[in-house]
Design a protein around this motif. Structure first.
Motif, mmCIF file in Angstrom:
data_model
loop_
_atom_site.group_PDB
_atom_site.id
_atom_site.type_symbol
_atom_site.label_atom_id
_atom_site.label_comp_id
_atom_site.label_asym_id
_atom_site.label_seq_id
_atom_site.Cartn_x
_atom_site.Cartn_y
_atom_site.Cartn_z
ATOM 1 N N LEU A 210 33.412 38.306 42.671
ATOM 2 C CA LEU A 210 32.668 38.753 43.423
ATOM 3 C C LEU A 210 33.036 39.134 44.879
ATOM 4 O O LEU A 210 33.011 40.423 45.498
ATOM 5 N N ILE A 211 33.697 38.288 45.490
ATOM 6 C CA ILE A 211 34.060 38.297 46.969
ATOM 7 C C ILE A 211 34.781 39.572 47.302
ATOM 8 O O ILE A 211 34.464 40.287 48.284
ATOM 9 N N PHE A 212 35.955 39.750 46.573
ATOM 10 C CA PHE A 212 36.762 40.681 47.016
ATOM 11 C C PHE A 212 36.158 42.432 46.831
ATOM 12 O O PHE A 212 36.093 42.921 47.578
ATOM 13 N N PRO A 213 35.656 42.289 45.516
ATOM 14 C CA PRO A 213 34.954 43.712 45.511
ATOM 15 C C PRO A 213 33.943 44.099 46.375
ATOM 16 O O PRO A 213 33.631 45.000 46.938
ATOM 17 N N LEU A 214 33.293 42.748 46.622
ATOM 18 C CA LEU A 214 31.992 42.929 47.708
ATOM 19 C C LEU A 214 32.565 43.455 49.224
ATOM 20 O O LEU A 214 31.877 44.349 49.768
ATOM 21 N N ILE A 215 33.675 42.990 49.620
ATOM 22 C CA ILE A 215 34.166 43.629 51.004
ATOM 23 C C ILE A 215 34.952 44.875 50.662
ATOM 24 O O ILE A 215 34.767 45.525 51.796
ATOM 25 N N MET A 216 35.577 45.454 49.494
ATOM 26 C CA MET A 216 36.226 46.200 49.516
ATOM 27 C C MET A 216 35.818 47.604 48.944
ATOM 28 O O MET A 216 36.232 48.634 49.294
#
Lengths: 275, 291
Positions: A210-216
């Motif tokens: 989740l976290i990388f797509p969330l910020i990118m």
């Protein structure tokens, strides 16, 4: 013998109950995705109803708000997995075959990245990718996925390459084969099943992240799981569409898990436990 | 064997080094500056150890650490116990047990964020009612007026339940693999000597499974310690700070409040806790072993 049969029956009954309990949330998501909207949150819950495919049509076809998100998620996870293979396969071969100074520490360093909370990398990368104008591109997510995709694929592939006899390498080298040929035309076909398993797990880890797509990612580059959150609005949640997105997101890992049955323990423990 | 190992490892190493070292160096450097992106695009000045003092004296950090530890300790322990129980059942030999092994593992495949969404739906209570509150009411247990996820005394329990759901099958199949790792000859010899089912389990199988269970416990513990996705999907750390884990706190401080300096200091404190935990993992997993 009779006592054993009794125990088996009790075990089977308990397992049926446990399995039903654990699979129920998955079923409940599926039924949400085909349920008429007015029946989503009834009290008591509605178990039987006329299923409809309208929500799938809305999400993926007409107007198909999230069709692109599905495609994006597949692109991001697949390309990240391929990249992790090309970077990781030579390294996993080196770790499996060569004994050199610092080998163990280096392998531990790779492994430690799998246990690190990814959130500690997010702020600097967020700022860097913003400066480079890369936010909202596939490339940014694919690169950040490598923080876990490379270590994971290296550890898993190594555990399979370890099982290939070294005599094969030695014979090939004696025959005058170069390293490139040895790695890609002699060892790779032998390691192919293991490499495929490793790549499947790498894909699942990327897909479930989740976290990388969330910020990118933004808009159409968001993977489906993240795009789901657009259906929570100030006026409430459109649960049916959330159900469609959630259920479709779970399909690829579920299918891969069924195919990979024998390797699940190894995959999820990063190769540490071989069942 | 001898060979060009440097060349083979170098590409993956250099990319990873950049992906890891850059953020850590960035965080270390800016942890000594006052920098809030909402105030200015540039760091506003060197503040020494102030950010670390802020982090260590902030009650929210203490609270988030407590919540994270409770979540990790309680959930992982329950998963370990339930997983062992299910593994014992799956270890029996009867027709169709393979089907249970294949089906039960399914929750493990699901993305944490999706698991969070599913449970958010099932916990829903407001205009209409989700499955859990209905179920609880039916068996005579009341739920808070704002729902289980909406009440600070029960929200953490809700987050924990979604994690227990996803992780228990993982414990079950790994523990099963441990129980199955006993050599057949050893089992046969024990049976010839007249060992009963319980004795076999307690003195032969369980000791064999212990190492696997320990490895899995530590992996799971660290993954729980890093909990972020479920919180993002279910509660966004609320109500109040009731479900704010360390990971979520760091995310909020850095990417919602844009407090880069403070978040950087926090990054390093978490990294140090983590370093200790990872070392422990290596000691347990690879004690005196060739890798």
């Amino acid at each position: 013998m009779k006592r054993d049969t009794m125990i088996n029956i009790i075990a089977a009954v308990l397992l049926i109950i446990i399995t039903v309990v654990f699979l129920f949330p998955i079923y409940w998501t599926f039924q949400l995705s085909v349920k008429p909207p007015q029946l989503c949150l009834t009290n008591p819950p509605t178990f039987f109803f006329q299923p409809t495919l309208d929500h799938y049509v809305y999400v993926f076809i007409d107007p198909g708000r999230n069709a692109m998100n599905l495609v994006s998620g597949i692109i991001e996870s697949s390309v990240a997995t391929l990249l992790a293979f090309f970077l990781g396969y030579p390294a996993s071969y080196a770790f499996s075959r060569f004994n050199f100074k610092g080998r163990a520490s280096l392998m531990f360093w790779y492994l430690s990245l799998l246990l690190t909370p990814p959130v500690i990398f997010t702020i600097p990368h967020y700022m860097l990718m913003t400066t480079l104008n890369l936010r909202g591109t596939y490339a940014s997510v694919i690169i950040l996925f490598q923080t876990f995709a490379i270590p994971l694929s290296i550890w898993l592939m190594k555990s399979f390459i370890d099982g290939i006899p070294r005599e094969i390498d030695e014979a090939a080298l004696l025959d005058g084969s170069g390293w490139g040929r040895l790695l890609f035309t002699i060892i790779l076909p032998l390691a192919a099943p293991g490499v495929a398993v490793s790549m499947a797990f790498t894909f699942i880890f990327c897909w479930n992240n989740l976290i990388f797509p969330l910020i990118m990612t933004e808009g159409p580059t968001k993977p489906l799981s993240l795009a789901t959150f657009e259906y929570f609005t100030v006026t409430g949640a459109t649960w049916n569409y959330i159900g469609v997105c959630a259920f479709v997101t779970t399909i690829p890992p579920l299918i891969l898990f069924l195919i990979l049955r024998r390797y699940i323990v190894r995959g999820l423990t990063f190769g540490a436990v071989k069942a | 064997m001898k060979g060009p190992y440097k060349l083979l490892i170098f590409p993956s190493f250099i990319l990873l080094l950049f992906l890891i070292a850059y953020p850590l160096a960035f965080s270390l450097y800016y942890s000594f500056f006052f920098w809030n992106l909402a105030v200015s695009h540039e760091p506003l000045g060197f503040v020494g150890l102030d950010n670390y003092v802020t982090v260590l004296s902030d009650p929210r950090v203490g609270k988030a650490t407590m919540i994270t530890l409770i979540l990790a300790v309680v959930a992982t322990s329950i998963e370990l116990a339930l997983g062992l129980g299910i593994a014992v059942l799956l270890d029996r030999d009867f027709r169709g047990v393979g089907l249970f092994r294949a089906l039960l593992v399914m929750p493990t495949a699901i993305a944490p964020v999706v698991a969070g969404l599913i449970f958010r739906y099932m916990f829903y209570q407001g205009i209409g009612m989700g499955f859990f509150p209905w179920f609880l009411h039916t068996i005579g247990i009341g739920t808070p007026e704002r729902g289980i996820l909406g009440d600070s005394s029960t929200a953490l329990f809700g987050v924990m339940l979604s994690m227990i759901w996803r992780w228990t099958p993982f414990f079950a199949i790994t523990t099963l693999a441990g129980l199955k790792s006993v050599p057949v000859e050893l089992l046969d010899a024990a049976k010839v000597d007249g060992a009963s089912g319980y004795t076999l389990f307690r003195y032969i199988k369980l000791p064999y499974a212990r190492k696997v269970m320990l490895i899995v416990f530590i992996i799971a513990f660290m993954m729980h310690f890093n909990t972020y996705d479920e919180v993002y999907a279910m509660t966004r750390g609320g109500p109040g700070d009731a479900t704010t884990t360390l990971s979520y706190l760091l995310y909020r401080e850095g990417l919602i409040y844009y407090n880069i300096g403070v978040a950087s200091a926090m990054t390093w404190l978490i990294a140090i806790i983590l370093l200790i935990a990872v070392n422990l993992y290596f000691k347990v997993t690879f004690k005196g072993e060739e890798i």
